[in-house]
Design a protein around this motif. Sequence first.
Motif, PDB file in Angstrom:
ATOM      1  N   VAL A 184     -13.706  53.688 -11.097  1.00  0.00           N
ATOM      2  CA  VAL A 184     -14.919  52.865 -11.052  1.00  0.00           C
ATOM      3  C   VAL A 184     -14.816  51.872  -9.897  1.00  0.00           C
ATOM      4  O   VAL A 184     -13.851  51.108  -9.805  1.00  0.00           O
ATOM      5  CB  VAL A 184     -15.124  52.096 -12.368  1.00  0.00           C
ATOM      6  N   VAL A 185     -15.807  51.879  -9.011  1.00  0.00           N
ATOM      7  CA  VAL A 185     -15.851  50.921  -7.901  1.00  0.00           C
ATOM      8  C   VAL A 185     -16.189  49.543  -8.457  1.00  0.00           C
ATOM      9  O   VAL A 185     -17.114  49.391  -9.252  1.00  0.00           O
ATOM     10  CB  VAL A 185     -16.890  51.339  -6.850  1.00  0.00           C
ATOM     11  N   GLY A 186     -15.419  48.524  -8.016  1.00  0.00           N
ATOM     12  CA  GLY A 186     -15.645  47.191  -8.558  1.00  0.00           C
ATOM     13  C   GLY A 186     -15.256  46.084  -7.609  1.00  0.00           C
ATOM     14  O   GLY A 186     -15.028  46.305  -6.411  1.00  0.00           O
ATOM     15  N   MET A 230     -24.305  46.967 -12.672  1.00  0.00           N
ATOM     16  CA  MET A 230     -23.613  47.930 -13.524  1.00  0.00           C
ATOM     17  C   MET A 230     -23.230  49.142 -12.685  1.00  0.00           C
ATOM     18  O   MET A 230     -24.033  49.637 -11.886  1.00  0.00           O
ATOM     19  CB  MET A 230     -24.504  48.358 -14.688  1.00  0.00           C
ATOM     20  N   THR A 231     -22.002  49.611 -12.879  1.00  0.00           N
ATOM     21  CA  THR A 231     -21.494  50.736 -12.088  1.00  0.00           C
ATOM     22  C   THR A 231     -20.806  51.739 -13.008  1.00  0.00           C
ATOM     23  O   THR A 231     -20.020  51.353 -13.887  1.00  0.00           O
ATOM     24  CB  THR A 231     -20.496  50.263 -11.023  1.00  0.00           C
ATOM     25  N   SER A 300     -12.532  46.967 -12.793  1.00  0.00           N
ATOM     26  CA  SER A 300     -13.408  47.069 -13.962  1.00  0.00           C
ATOM     27  C   SER A 300     -12.743  47.789 -15.127  1.00  0.00           C
ATOM     28  O   SER A 300     -13.137  47.594 -16.285  1.00  0.00           O
ATOM     29  CB  SER A 300     -14.692  47.813 -13.572  1.00  0.00           C
ATOM     30  N   ARG A 301     -11.745  48.607 -14.841  1.00  0.00           N
ATOM     31  CA  ARG A 301     -11.090  49.422 -15.877  1.00  0.00           C
ATOM     32  C   ARG A 301      -9.571  49.339 -15.687  1.00  0.00           C
ATOM     33  O   ARG A 301      -8.933  50.304 -15.278  1.00  0.00           O
ATOM     34  CB  ARG A 301     -11.594  50.859 -15.780  1.00  0.00           C
ATOM     35  N   PRO A 302      -8.976  48.187 -15.972  1.00  0.00           N
ATOM     36  CA  PRO A 302      -7.536  48.029 -15.768  1.00  0.00           C
ATOM     37  C   PRO A 302      -6.724  48.856 -16.758  1.00  0.00           C
ATOM     38  O   PRO A 302      -7.133  49.039 -17.911  1.00  0.00           O
ATOM     39  CB  PRO A 302      -7.323  46.529 -15.994  1.00  0.00           C
ATOM     40  N   VAL A 303      -5.580  49.357 -16.311  1.00  0.00           N
ATOM     41  CA  VAL A 303      -4.677  50.141 -17.162  1.00  0.00           C
ATOM     42  C   VAL A 303      -3.295  49.503 -17.078  1.00  0.00           C
ATOM     43  O   VAL A 303      -2.778  49.276 -15.986  1.00  0.00           O
ATOM     44  CB  VAL A 303      -4.629  51.616 -16.721  1.00  0.00           C
ATOM     45  N   TRP A 304      -2.687  49.260 -18.212  1.00  0.00           N
ATOM     46  CA  TRP A 304      -1.440  48.516 -18.295  1.00  0.00           C
ATOM     47  C   TRP A 304      -0.262  49.455 -18.570  1.00  0.00           C
ATOM     48  O   TRP A 304      -0.392  50.437 -19.311  1.00  0.00           O
ATOM     49  CB  TRP A 304      -1.549  47.475 -19.413  1.00  0.00           C
TER      50      TRP A 304
END
Length: 485
Positions: A184-186, A230-231, A300-304
Amino acid sequence: MKKLFLNFLFAGFLLVSLSGCYRMRPSNGGAQIKELPQERKINPVDVLLPPGYSIELVARDFNFPTAVAFDDQNRLHVIEAGYSYGEVWTEPKLIRIDANGSRTVVATGTRNGPWTGVTFHQGNFYVAEGGTQEGGKILRITPSGTITTLVQNLPSLGDHHTNGPVVKEGYVYFGVGTATNSGVVGVDNADFGWLKREPRFHDIPCQDIVLSGLNFETPNVLADSSTKVMTGAFSAYNTTSYPGQVIKGSLPCSGAIMRVPVTGGQAELVAWGLRNPYGLSFSADGRLFVTENNYDVRGSRPVWGSGDVLWEIKEGLWYGWPDFSGGKPIRDDEEFKPPGSDPVKPLLQKYLNQPPQPAAVLGVHSSSSGFDFSRGTTFGFTGEAFVAQFGDMAPQVGKVMAPVGFKVVRVDVATGSIRDFVVNKGKRNGPASWHNSGGLERPVSVKFDPAGNALYIVDFGILKTSEKGSVPLPNSGVVWKITRK
């Protein structure tokens, strides 16, 4: 029953407490130094090696070096990237290092770096041009410096670049990274610099995909940041998606391994679903392996907690990005949920195949990059992969409590076991600038000489990071050489 309930309650309290401590404590990445030194210290005695091995300086003062190769006369050649994170552009170069230490610039590229990798095959050099300004390219360079473009307009204008290459049976194999962290582009892509240059750029699937229809709200960083946009996934910034939407696949695509004939032509798909396939190498028995730089805690969509991966590549497979990490689904999984955030939701409604299991999972944020296989008994560890770990880019990629990477590890690809091979001396791991010593800074690739007797480490140089971005120290790159006594 009461005891079981109390144990469960305590475990939940402990998790919440640890999560709270994690959020409160500052990041302590290896590049989070107070200020750049005026020059780099070099001292091989500050490097720790296994018994029986020694390290020496080959050459220093390179500007953002990324890889080495040997020609048919066994002469060492170094490439300088021409670009560093921090939006710093210079001229990419192919440089020959002669036996007496003198340097000759063989070829100079344009402002479209970084040149990320080089290999030599049957009289020519093959170079991956990252493509920050014009899109990625694969170049053929003669020993006299003539540059020919084999393929161009590769979709690498975003976070990650065109990488590799390696040659086998008349084809140049290379990687193209994704435009974004997780599909996702952010706002993070604006911080990285490219979104304002390329406002319509986004990830391109290699095959048709069906979206789940998730959309993500951000400030409008391209216009009025007091307003919101919104993307959706695999879409340009400020463009929404809907459930069941089909995004047609096309070539060339992002997040993929591709190949092109050594004579040039159209890019062909080998495999995809890889976030940033950086280092490529063939094992002695002809199998293709690649290192994947995995998700960050950003955007926009962080992953830990997503470790870098060493993959064996099987032709035609999808390897799981943007909904898997190292063969594991990241959807609704506590393992990949950033502390204090909601679980990560899937972007795809259907999967092309079940992703395979990796050869090895490396350190989270280690930035495991270029690698090579030991092929001879003289050096030892025959058949193992030696992987350069560039080191964390915290806090931009997420918080780390101590430096990660900044070393060379060896991997037994048969078992997945990982062992440190070259590290800096000190009570804790970290780059030389963090230790105020003269050892390794940022190993970005390794290469064995043609005889397999010596391992060359390409050390990119000092790169300071902070919340404001990255700041590299020009002309701080080094090439090291390791031999067995």
